[in-house]
Design a protein around this motif. Structure first.
Motif, mmCIF file in Angstrom:
data_model
loop_
_atom_site.group_PDB
_atom_site.id
_atom_site.type_symbol
_atom_site.label_atom_id
_atom_site.label_comp_id
_atom_site.label_asym_id
_atom_site.label_seq_id
_atom_site.Cartn_x
_atom_site.Cartn_y
_atom_site.Cartn_z
ATOM 1 N N GLU A 63 0.856 -1.177 0.000
ATOM 2 C CA GLU A 63 0.000 0.000 0.000
ATOM 3 C C GLU A 63 0.897 1.234 0.000
ATOM 4 O OE1 GLU A 63 -2.517 -0.292 3.386
ATOM 5 O OE2 GLU A 63 -3.704 -1.951 2.553
ATOM 6 N N LYS A 79 -4.945 5.948 -0.026
ATOM 7 C CA LYS A 79 -4.177 4.708 -0.176
ATOM 8 C C LYS A 79 -4.313 4.173 -1.588
ATOM 9 C CE LYS A 79 -6.075 0.941 1.255
ATOM 10 N NZ LYS A 79 -6.710 -0.075 2.120
ATOM 11 N N LEU A 80 -3.193 3.735 -2.148
ATOM 12 C CA LEU A 80 -3.184 2.977 -3.389
ATOM 13 C C LEU A 80 -2.696 1.570 -3.091
ATOM 14 C CD1 LEU A 80 -1.596 5.399 -6.027
ATOM 15 C CD2 LEU A 80 -4.011 5.060 -5.512
ATOM 16 N N ALA A 81 -3.414 0.587 -3.612
ATOM 17 C CA ALA A 81 -3.023 -0.815 -3.445
ATOM 18 C C ALA A 81 -2.377 -1.304 -4.735
ATOM 19 C CB ALA A 81 -4.246 -1.669 -3.113
ATOM 20 N N ASP A 132 -4.484 -0.838 -8.389
ATOM 21 C CA ASP A 132 -5.867 -0.385 -8.287
ATOM 22 C C ASP A 132 -5.867 1.144 -8.261
ATOM 23 O OD1 ASP A 132 -6.999 -2.860 -8.288
ATOM 24 O OD2 ASP A 132 -7.459 -2.924 -6.147
ATOM 25 N N ARG A 134 -6.915 5.150 -7.826
ATOM 26 C CA ARG A 134 -7.537 5.817 -6.685
ATOM 27 C C ARG A 134 -9.045 5.591 -6.681
ATOM 28 N NH1 ARG A 134 -6.771 11.976 -6.311
ATOM 29 N NH2 ARG A 134 -4.601 11.306 -6.020
ATOM 30 N N SER A 139 -7.757 0.143 -3.221
ATOM 31 C CA SER A 139 -7.334 1.504 -2.916
ATOM 32 C C SER A 139 -8.475 2.199 -2.170
ATOM 33 C CB SER A 139 -6.966 2.247 -4.197
ATOM 34 O OG SER A 139 -5.856 1.639 -4.828
ATOM 35 N N THR A 140 -8.202 3.356 -1.566
ATOM 36 C CA THR A 140 -9.229 4.051 -0.784
ATOM 37 C C THR A 140 -10.546 4.061 -1.559
ATOM 38 O OG1 THR A 140 -7.588 5.444 0.305
ATOM 39 C CG2 THR A 140 -9.873 6.224 0.290
ATOM 40 N N ASP A 195 -0.862 9.737 -9.883
ATOM 41 C CA ASP A 195 -0.612 8.606 -8.988
ATOM 42 C C ASP A 195 0.352 7.611 -9.627
ATOM 43 O OD1 ASP A 195 -2.406 9.671 -7.168
ATOM 44 O OD2 ASP A 195 -4.063 8.354 -7.744
#
Length: 514
Positions: A63, A79-81, A132, A134, A139-140, A195
């Motif tokens: 993350e 958060k970005l996954a 994933d 944003r 992600s969030t 991102d």
């Protein structure tokens, strides 16, 4: 049966802008790199099937905290996954390939699994990164809590039905505003591209390669425009016209949708003994017309669902867009079920249709289509006057009675709580890229891919002729296309001219394909 979410259409690119492809040193352009991610196992519990598959494939997940507003790097973060399968051949490693599955709003975390299979031996030389975007997937998240999953609907046959759609779309936008007014201004493609570049820096890469499908092709083109010189090898599959992306993206795709439906009708007519939809293409299409007419009279009862005249055209448009035998058979089963319902007989959907109807008609689809709407509405301003849409619906209905009211209908963007923070990105540069497109693509049309090719003057257009499909490389099963893309990913050398593949054949000009 769940499709990639959104589509684009043709609007000619008016001007091209040449940009330098020189790569600035990492230290000069980026300053101090962000801290590296903490890689860990992907599975988040015993029920996490995707995570277990990634773990089994040797992937690791992380993350990354990125600014909500990239103009305020010290402010609020989201958060970005991401997942990564590292290159096995480290001695001949080419670099990092960032993936995007399209949508917008399609999760991409698991995409390295399928792409690795499509790339064959070339995958050993890449770090494959599924990110994933944003507000999508892990992600969030951004979920507007919508009671229906998909806002794409036909306007219906009357002004009263259209006015019902206006009320529905206004309600959807208001629900999203109540839940997420603080972050909606930052749901857009330009911030998603920022991102990606943040992740590039986190990974310590001067340049990244990129593979995107459908809307993901637009995202890749925007990234190349915003960050010149930061891309290595770029593959844009099922690309649309970058000038057309936005809340009116479906306009102009009616002809392709009708051709796809006619192509399926010819296939179904040859199998009348199996599906009972008509022994000639004309009779199959008459069956379809009967379904639409019955839904206009009253909603069709399909298992636990009511499918009205505003949902039926969407089902027909999506289902007919894949000419592979399995896709056509699945769609024929769907039409057979709808035909039973049209005759007021018991119509029980199979598992595939049941899942698709749940996605379209119930709140189950809300977590996926909410960010799709937010990004679409955040990219380009839409007309606010419902009459503008009604006028387009009426004009298109005369030529395209089935798909015109679908392709020109109003979306929640007409009532979105915020205008886009920035103007849409004007794509026009010399970034080297391989664009992949099928001539019968009914979603992001072949003409749209030609427009992307004109916008990216350093690109080549790989054409798959005689095929109705959306999403080609590694998905459709054409050996010629897969070999051509893999040759480019392996060598970084684009074909000297625009190559062509054909349905069921290999392109005759072999170029060292695997």
């Amino acid at each position: 049966m769940k499709p990639r979410l959104l589509l684009t259409r043709l609007v000619p690119v008016a001007a091209l802008i040449a940009l330098s492809a020189a790569v600035a040193p990492l230290s000069e352009a980026d300053g101090a790199p962000p801290p590296p991610p903490h890689w860990k196992r992907c599975a988040q519990g015993p029920g996490d099937t995707l995570g277990r598959k990634l773990d089994k494939a040797g992937a690791r997940c992380a993350e990354v905290a990125v600014p909500l507003d990239h103009s305020k790097p010290g402010g609020r973060t989201i958060k970005l996954a991401l997942s990564r399968i590292r290159a096995k051949d480290r001695a001949h490693r080419i670099g990092t390939l960032v993936l995007n599955n399209g949508g917008p709003g399609e999760p991409t975390l698991g995409m390295p699994l399928d792409v690795r299979a499509a790339m064959k031996d070339v995958a050993r030389r890449y770090d494959l990164v599924g990110l994933d975007p944003r507000f999508v997937g892990r992600s969030t998240p951004l979920d507007c809590g919508w009671p229906i999953g998909m806002w794409l609907r036909s306007a219906g046959s009357t002004r009263a039905r259209f006015d019902h759609q206006v009320a529905v779309q206004r309600d959807l936008a208001e629900r999203c505003a109540r839940r997420h007014a603080d972050v909606l201004p930052y749901a857009n493609t330009r911030d998603t591209a920022r991102d990606i570049d943040f992740v590039r820096r986190v990974l310590g890469e001067r340049r990244i390669s990129f593979l995107g499908y459908s809307y993901g092709s637009y995202l890749g083109a925007v990234y190349a425009q915003m960050f010149p010189g930061r891309t290595d090898r770029v593959v844009l599959d099922s690309a649309g016209d970058p000038e057309a992306w936005g809340a009116r993206a479906l306009r102009g795709t009616e002809d392709e949708a009708e051709r796809a439906l006619r192509g399926w009708a010819a296939w179904a007519a040859e199998r009348h003994g199996t599906y009972g939809l008509g022994a000639t293409p004309a009779r199959v299409l008459a069956t379809v017309d009967g379904i639409v007419a019955a839904a206009e009279e009253r909603p069709l009862r399909v298992g636990r669902y009511e499918v009205d005249d505003q949902a039926v055209p969407y089902l027909l448009s999506v289902g007919s867009g894949d000419d592979r035998p399995a896709g056509r058979a699945e769609f024929a089963s769907t039409v057979r079920t709808l035909n039973e319902a049209a005759h007021r007989r018991k119509a029980d959907p199979g598992p595939e249709l049941d899942g698709f109807l749940a996605f379209v008609l119930t709140s189950e689809g809300s977590p996926l289509v909410s960010p799709a709407a937010a990004i679409t509405c955040g990219d380009r301003a839409a007309p606010r006057d419902p009459d503008a849409y009604w006028d387009d619906v009426q004009r298109s209905r005369a030529l395209h009675p089935l798909f015109g009211p679908l392709k020109n209908n109003i979306w929640p963007c007409a009532f979105w709580p915020n205008d886009p923070r920035e103007a849409p990105t004007r794509v026009g540069n010399a970034t080297p890229a391989l664009i992949v497109s099928a001539t019968g693509d009914a979603a992001t049309t072949y003409e749209g891919s030609q427009a992307m090719h004109r916008a990216l003057t350093g690109s080549r257009l790989l054409t798959l002729r005689g095929v109705t499909a959306h999403g080609i490389y590694g998905e459709y099963g054409n050996a010629c296309v897969d070999a051509e893309v893999n040759a480019y990913l392996a060598t970084g050398v684009l074909p000297a001219t625009d190559p062509t593949c054909h349905a069921g054949t290999r392109w005759p000009g072999e170029r060292g394909r695997s």
